[in-house]
Design a protein around this motif. Structure first.
Motif, PDB file in Angstrom:
ATOM      1  N   ARG A  27      29.816 -46.747 -40.859  1.00 58.71           N
ATOM      2  CA  ARG A  27      28.854 -45.894 -39.993  1.00 58.71           C
ATOM      3  C   ARG A  27      27.531 -45.844 -41.009  1.00 58.71           C
ATOM      4  NH1 ARG A  27      29.576 -43.086 -35.870  1.00 58.71           N
ATOM      5  NH2 ARG A  27      31.960 -43.196 -36.033  1.00 58.71           N
ATOM      6  N   ARG A 188      17.410 -48.476 -32.493  1.00 53.28           N
ATOM      7  CA  ARG A 188      18.438 -47.542 -32.655  1.00 53.28           C
ATOM      8  C   ARG A 188      19.990 -48.258 -32.268  1.00 53.28           C
ATOM      9  NH1 ARG A 188      19.612 -42.669 -33.554  1.00 53.28           N
ATOM     10  NH2 ARG A 188      21.218 -41.549 -32.335  1.00 53.28           N
ATOM     11  N   ARG A 189      20.656 -47.952 -33.067  1.00 49.14           N
ATOM     12  CA  ARG A 189      22.106 -48.447 -33.000  1.00 49.14           C
ATOM     13  C   ARG A 189      23.236 -47.235 -32.991  1.00 49.14           C
ATOM     14  NH1 ARG A 189      21.359 -53.327 -30.887  1.00 49.14           N
ATOM     15  NH2 ARG A 189      23.163 -54.226 -31.485  1.00 49.14           N
ATOM     16  N   VAL A 190      24.359 -47.415 -32.031  1.00 51.39           N
ATOM     17  CA  VAL A 190      25.485 -46.231 -32.200  1.00 51.39           C
ATOM     18  C   VAL A 190      26.700 -47.282 -32.715  1.00 51.39           C
ATOM     19  CG1 VAL A 190      24.770 -44.665 -30.598  1.00 51.39           C
ATOM     20  CG2 VAL A 190      26.082 -46.547 -29.677  1.00 51.39           C
ATOM     21  N   MET A 191      27.680 -46.831 -33.174  1.00 50.92           N
ATOM     22  CA  MET A 191      28.828 -47.430 -33.709  1.00 50.92           C
ATOM     23  C   MET A 191      29.983 -47.212 -32.664  1.00 50.92           C
ATOM     24  SD  MET A 191      30.414 -47.452 -37.416  1.00 50.92           S
ATOM     25  CE  MET A 191      32.149 -46.451 -37.395  1.00 50.92           C
ATOM     26  N   ARG A 231      33.240 -31.599 -21.448  1.00 51.12           N
ATOM     27  CA  ARG A 231      31.777 -31.855 -21.047  1.00 51.12           C
ATOM     28  C   ARG A 231      31.526 -32.363 -19.960  1.00 51.12           C
ATOM     29  NH1 ARG A 231      27.924 -33.574 -25.687  1.00 51.12           N
ATOM     30  NH2 ARG A 231      26.078 -32.901 -24.802  1.00 51.12           N
ATOM     31  N   MET A 232      32.433 -33.480 -19.619  1.00 47.73           N
ATOM     32  CA  MET A 232      32.201 -34.233 -18.453  1.00 47.73           C
ATOM     33  C   MET A 232      33.071 -33.912 -17.047  1.00 47.73           C
ATOM     34  SD  MET A 232      29.789 -36.232 -19.602  1.00 47.73           S
ATOM     35  CE  MET A 232      29.847 -37.640 -18.118  1.00 47.73           C
ATOM     36  N   LEU A 370      21.690 -45.938 -19.265  1.00 46.50           N
ATOM     37  CA  LEU A 370      22.395 -45.139 -18.122  1.00 46.50           C
ATOM     38  C   LEU A 370      21.651 -45.100 -16.825  1.00 46.50           C
ATOM     39  CD1 LEU A 370      24.109 -41.904 -19.995  1.00 46.50           C
ATOM     40  CD2 LEU A 370      24.892 -44.363 -19.546  1.00 46.50           C
TER      41      LEU A 370
ATOM     42  N   GLU B 265      29.699 -35.979  -9.451  1.00 44.32           N
ATOM     43  CA  GLU B 265      28.984 -37.028 -10.174  1.00 44.32           C
ATOM     44  C   GLU B 265      28.806 -36.766 -11.399  1.00 44.32           C
ATOM     45  OE1 GLU B 265      28.547 -40.111  -8.840  1.00 44.32           O
ATOM     46  OE2 GLU B 265      29.366 -39.626  -7.181  1.00 44.32           O
ATOM     47  N   PRO B 266      28.808 -37.663 -12.436  1.00 36.98           N
ATOM     48  CA  PRO B 266      28.626 -37.573 -13.876  1.00 36.98           C
ATOM     49  C   PRO B 266      27.410 -36.795 -14.310  1.00 36.98           C
ATOM     50  CG  PRO B 266      28.657 -39.801 -13.407  1.00 36.98           C
ATOM     51  CD  PRO B 266      28.876 -39.135 -12.015  1.00 36.98           C
ATOM     52  N   ASP B 267      27.427 -36.026 -15.382  1.00 41.29           N
ATOM     53  CA  ASP B 267      26.358 -35.411 -15.760  1.00 41.29           C
ATOM     54  C   ASP B 267      25.664 -36.552 -16.766  1.00 41.29           C
ATOM     55  OD1 ASP B 267      24.553 -34.286 -17.483  1.00 41.29           O
ATOM     56  OD2 ASP B 267      25.699 -32.273 -17.749  1.00 41.29           O
ATOM     57  N   MET B 268      24.758 -37.350 -16.413  1.00 41.59           N
ATOM     58  CA  MET B 268      24.217 -38.390 -17.209  1.00 41.59           C
ATOM     59  C   MET B 268      23.687 -37.991 -18.661  1.00 41.59           C
ATOM     60  SD  MET B 268      25.677 -41.019 -15.914  1.00 41.59           S
ATOM     61  CE  MET B 268      25.527 -42.582 -15.064  1.00 41.59           C
ATOM     62  N   ALA B 270      24.418 -35.541 -20.134  1.00 45.94           N
ATOM     63  CA  ALA B 270      25.425 -34.975 -21.229  1.00 45.94           C
ATOM     64  C   ALA B 270      25.987 -36.365 -21.739  1.00 45.94           C
ATOM     65  CB  ALA B 270      26.562 -34.225 -20.482  1.00 45.94           C
ATOM     66  N   LEU B 271      26.218 -37.039 -20.886  1.00 44.84           N
ATOM     67  CA  LEU B 271      26.788 -38.516 -21.255  1.00 44.84           C
ATOM     68  C   LEU B 271      25.906 -39.241 -22.528  1.00 44.84           C
ATOM     69  CD1 LEU B 271      29.226 -40.655 -21.105  1.00 44.84           C
ATOM     70  CD2 LEU B 271      28.136 -41.600 -19.192  1.00 44.84           C
ATOM     71  N   GLN B 273      23.819 -37.836 -24.451  1.00 43.72           N
ATOM     72  CA  GLN B 273      24.185 -36.988 -25.687  1.00 43.72           C
ATOM     73  C   GLN B 273      25.268 -37.469 -26.520  1.00 43.72           C
ATOM     74  OE1 GLN B 273      23.563 -32.699 -25.005  1.00 43.72           O
ATOM     75  NE2 GLN B 273      21.441 -33.228 -24.678  1.00 43.72           N
ATOM     76  N   ILE B 274      26.350 -37.553 -25.590  1.00 43.79           N
ATOM     77  CA  ILE B 274      27.710 -37.958 -26.128  1.00 43.79           C
ATOM     78  C   ILE B 274      27.511 -39.429 -26.725  1.00 43.79           C
ATOM     79  CG2 ILE B 274      29.942 -38.693 -25.718  1.00 43.79           C
ATOM     80  CD1 ILE B 274      30.095 -36.606 -23.421  1.00 43.79           C
ATOM     81  N   ILE B 275      26.849 -40.332 -26.290  1.00 46.86           N
ATOM     82  CA  ILE B 275      26.659 -41.714 -26.768  1.00 46.86           C
ATOM     83  C   ILE B 275      25.691 -41.854 -27.833  1.00 46.86           C
ATOM     84  CG2 ILE B 275      25.790 -43.922 -26.194  1.00 46.86           C
ATOM     85  CD1 ILE B 275      26.609 -43.598 -23.125  1.00 46.86           C
ATOM     86  N   GLU B 276      24.881 -40.872 -27.776  1.00 48.16           N
ATOM     87  CA  GLU B 276      23.883 -40.679 -29.059  1.00 48.16           C
ATOM     88  C   GLU B 276      24.702 -40.428 -30.216  1.00 48.16           C
ATOM     89  OE1 GLU B 276      20.888 -41.691 -29.693  1.00 48.16           O
ATOM     90  OE2 GLU B 276      20.382 -42.429 -27.657  1.00 48.16           O
ATOM     91  N   TYR B 278      27.372 -41.049 -31.046  1.00 44.46           N
ATOM     92  CA  TYR B 278      28.233 -41.741 -31.938  1.00 44.46           C
ATOM     93  C   TYR B 278      27.396 -42.775 -32.912  1.00 44.46           C
ATOM     94  CZ  TYR B 278      32.400 -41.786 -28.735  1.00 44.46           C
ATOM     95  OH  TYR B 278      33.542 -40.880 -28.302  1.00 44.46           O
ATOM     96  N   ALA B 279      26.230 -42.213 -33.363  1.00 44.40           N
ATOM     97  CA  ALA B 279      25.376 -42.953 -34.301  1.00 44.40           C
ATOM     98  C   ALA B 279      25.828 -42.648 -35.793  1.00 44.40           C
ATOM     99  CB  ALA B 279      23.858 -42.238 -34.140  1.00 44.40           C
TER     100      ALA B 279
END
Lengths: 559, 279
Positions: A27, A188-191, A231-232, A370, B265-268, B270-271, B273-276, B278-279
């Motif tokens: 990371r 910017r990257r994520v892992m 959350r989803m 997205l 439908e998905p809350d894009m 929120a998604l 933010q979730i992906i971010e 993983y930084a």
């Protein structure tokens, strides 16, 4: 100047914290802008044994694991004896002073002096590693602050103190090891690892139902869904077995959920009747099969690509299906999204074939865009004429309007027996023919939207390495090495295995001087499928089935 | 106001005299009494003659695979808690092939009603022993008599602390309809094991055999008393109690409180933010 590319391996017993060290370092490297490929090698046990966490780091793009080790962190006494044959000429070993270096160049770290408790040895190892790589300490200290914040300020302070002590000690040793050269800017990257990316792709496609029975290395797809379920808005349930898992998903799908299930070969073997049911009910389900070596329980924690035949033929009778096989973490995300849409659009079972290597392999990826994702097909919650609604109305495309029960006055009837257009059981053989023709017509649509294989390089007069799924990275690196030597080489990668579109690749195969199928199984399953579908016979086959992922060196040695 | 007529009239594939006919009648009676419109009702079934039942009732139906009515029903209810979910099948399907799912359903306690047609034989495959066939009973495939002990579904359900456990008899349609109504109203997993004759293949447990033995539990039976419930659940011989054996207020499996998953439908944002993260 420093090293542009290094292979760092952390070895030790399960439970010693090598994954913690590996993930922290990975990371930190990704945050510092480096490219990584992580390979995790572990045994089917909770503690003990010997595991490795390998980070191949590069200041530019990197696509596959490497075999040689440049920096070995030996957490247990057996690490060095086990891995010494893989040490590169420039290799440095970091070991516990108590274990010793056995004459290898390296640093014997006095963990006892540096750490107040054995618990902190991982942090000490990170200090030594960061220092040798000349990584700005802020990348690691920042992570320490984030990750230990929940445990309290005292723990954070203790870890930072150990980190600094280890850093200072390492500098004082004046070890002769080149730093990593600065990372090239890559945005910017994520892992992410492959399985997490599959779960995120599913979420982006609106997956809101997950059912599973735990099985390595398939479980982590569901784990990622569960981690984000609150959350989803995802309903996840651990089923009593894999049969229940897939059938629960089909039930949920019938009621309007977008399901995903994940498993591995042995669990998928149990799901097979559900695959056939999905085909007959025309109810979408997306199934992730994370392959590991078989048959039976095989090598539970290692990698292989030998379940293609199983997934291709799973289920009795004939029905349309699609099979995707991502080659990178980015493809894991995008193909998962596409798989869910394909399942919904064609009301069929759709598969994602990944494997232990990609499932556990962390990579640096650009955050997914997205907003640019295409819309996903959805079932109907309204129809013009509820009284006349027929779930299996005969259509030119074979796809019937799929209505969700409970939203209109219509009743929606599904049957695993052969059925009439309104879903009721029948033994009328003329109806059987009509319905089977209707279902199989969806195959034409699935073929029309099938992804062609990707060609990397120019196949004309070249050696063409053909591969599928996770072999992509190693094949591309092998091709790059050969091209640099003046041996013209290209790669053709299948990220969708089925349906195949011969016109999209047979002409490419025919322009190559030599075609070599590279796949992680004994028999050459894709080579056989292509032969069956097109008559094309590959010139050579490179296989691997020892449980380890392909590397460029492995392929080059066998060409 | 829903009436029995709303559930339609259909031609069946059942043998004349089969207990399935009366169970169907009881089911329709119960659905009407519950005032459930057909499109709000889902039946999930397995394989066998009992599993064909919802083809002869106008309801939403998933007639799936042998033994798998419960996992499908579970998926349906989890995906849309607003549907009234029933699972229905025979004893072989439910307690044999579907045994593991039955145990899991008892543990999970998802709000649904399980109606098992228990004729103590495999009918559709022409007369093999089922999990509830009595020890010693001879069949073509068990010529020396069944060696295994019969499975007692109601006793297992009581000991698992199921929400609602009842035994019905196809010869008592009104009584059975009332059991189904009570089961459907119970918030949690409800089992109704329904004794019925198989006129073609079970020459031992005939209509007369059941008729002679079945008796209705009276008001003196306390369905919340575990020991009493277990004692009644174990009673199967010269006397067989029918009625509500056991009820508990064990909490039902939690369902989504935001309604059906369909169309969500998905809350894009929120998604993203979730992906971010993983930084």
């Amino acid at each position: 100047m420093g090293e542009a590319s290094l292979n760092i391996v952390i070895g030790g017993e399960a439970g010693q914290g090598l994954v913690t060290v590996g993930e922290f370092l990975s990371r930190a490297l990704v945050r510092a802008g480096y490219a990584i490929v992580v390979t995790q090698d572990y045994l089917s046990r909770i503690r003990g044994g010997h595991n490795t966490y390998a980070i191949r780091v590069d200041s530019r793009e990197v696509t596959a694991p490497a075999e040689g080790i440049d920096l070995l962190v030996a957490l247990s006494a057996q690490t060095l004896p086990l891995l010494r044959d893989r040490l590169s000429p420039r290799a440095l070993v970091l070991t516990d002073a108590a274990h010793g270096l056995s004459g290898h160049p390296g640093l014997a770290i006095p963990y006892k002096e540096l750490c107040p408790k054995p618990l902190f040895e991982n942090t000490a190892a990170l200090g030594a590693l960061g220092s040798l790589l000349c990584l700005d300490p802020a990348w690691i200290t920042g992570l320490i602050k984030e990750k230990f914040a929940k445990k309290g300020e005292a723990i954070v302070a203790d870890n930072l103190a150990v980190f600094q002590a280890a850093t200072h000690w390492t500098i004082s040793q004046k070890a002769s090891f080149a730093c990593l050269s600065p990372a090239e800017p890559r945005g910017r990257r994520v892992m992410l690892n492959g399985n997490t990316a599959i779960a995120l792709g599913g979420l982006a496609a609106g997956v809101n139902f997950g059912s599973f029975y735990p099985m390595t290395p398939g479980t982590s797809v569901m784990q990622a869904l569960i981690d984000h379920s609150d959350r989803m808005g995802v309903v996840c349930e651990q089923a009593e077995d894999e049969i229940a898992a897939v059938i629960m998903a089909i039930g949920a799908s019938y009621a309007g959920a977008r399901p995903m299930v994940s498993t591995s070969g042995g669990g998928f073997a149990l799901m097979v009747e559900g695959v056939s049911l999905s085909g007959m009910l025309e109810t979408p389900v997306t199934i992730v099969v994370a392959q590991r070596p078989g048959p039976a329980t095989g090598l539970p924690t290692r990698t292989e690509q030998a379940d293609l035949d199983l997934v291709l033929h799973a289920g009795h009778g004939e029905f349309p299906r699609a099979i995707f096989a991502p080659g990178t973490v980015e493809q894991c995300f995008h193909l998962a999204h596409r798989a869910v849409d394909t399942a919904e659009r064609f009301q069929s079972p759709v598969f994602i074939l990944t494997d232990q290597f990609l499932a556990d392999s962390y990579r640096d990826v650009a955050p997914f865009d997205l907003a640019s994702l295409p819309p996903v097909a959805r079932p109907l919650t309204a129809v013009a004429d509820p009284a006349g609604y027929e779930r299996y109305a005969v259509t030119d495309s074979g796809v019937s309007p799929r209505l969700v029960p409970g939203f209109t006055e219509a009743t929606v009837v599904l049957d695993s027996d052969e059925h009439t257009p309104d879903g009721h059981i029948t033994e009328d053989l003329a109806v059987r023919v009509t319905m089977q023709e209707k279902r199989m017509r969806k195959f034409a649509g699935l073929t029309r939207v099938a992804l062609p294989p990707n060609l990397y390089g120019n196949a004309d007069g070249a050696t063409l390495l053909v591969c599928w799924g996770t072999t992509l990275g190693a094949a591309r690196e092998a091709a790059a090495i050969r091209n640099a030597r003046g041996e013209k080489t290209a790669v053709l990668h299948f990220s969708q295995i089925y349906p195949l579109v011969p016109d999209a690749f047979v002409p490419i195969l025919e322009t190559a001087k030599r075609t070599v199928m590279v796949e992680g199984n004994f028999a050459g399953q894709l080579a056989r499928l292509i032969r069956r579908e097109t008559g094309y016979v590959f010139d050579a086959l490179v296989t691997r089935f020892d449980g380890l992922p392909f590397t460029a060196a492995y392929i080059l040695d066998r060409l | 106001m829903v009436t029995e007529k709303d559930y339609g009239e259909f031609e069946t594939a059942w043998c004349p005299g089969c207990g399935n006919f009366s169970i169907r009648k009881a089911v329709v009676k119960a659905l009407a009494a519950l005032d459930l419109p057909p499109h709000k009702v889902v039946f999930s079934t397995g394989i066998g003659q009992a599993a064909k039942a919802p083809h002869y009732i106008r309801v939403n139906t998933l007639n799936g695979l042998h033994g798998r009515s419960l996992p499908a029903a579970t998926g349906i209810k989890l995906a849309n808690p607003e549907l009234a979910v029933f699972a229905e099948s025979g004893d072989g399907c439910s307690y044999g092939e579907g045994g593991n799912h039955f145990l899991a359903a008892l543990r999970r306690n998802v709000d649904m009603t399980y109606i098992v047609h228990d004729n103590q034989i495999y009918g559709l495959t022409k007369g093999q022993a089922s999990p509830t066939t009595m020890t010693g009973q001879k069949t073509k495939t068990q010529p020396h008599g069944v060696a295994s002990a019969p499975f007692n579904p109601v006793a297992v359900a009581v000991t698992m602390g199921a929400g609602f456990v009842a035994r019905g008899f196809a010869g008592e349609i009104d009584h059975l309809a009332d059991l189904i109504v009570q089961a459907a109203r119970h918030p949690g997993f409800s089992l109704i094991d329904v004794l019925q004759p198989c006129v073609s293949f079970n020459k031992v447990n005939t209509f007369a055999w059941y008729k002679e033995r079945c008796y209705k539990l009276g008001g003196d039976h306390d369905s919340t008393n575990f020991q009493a419930a277990l004692a009644k659940a174990m009673e199967f011989g010269d006397k067989i109690p029918i009625g509500v054996l056991w009820t508990s207020d064990r909490p039902a499996f939690p369902l989504t409180d935001v309604g059906p998953l369909a169309g969500r439908e998905p809350d894009m944002a929120a998604l993203s933010q979730i992906i971010e993260g993983y930084a």
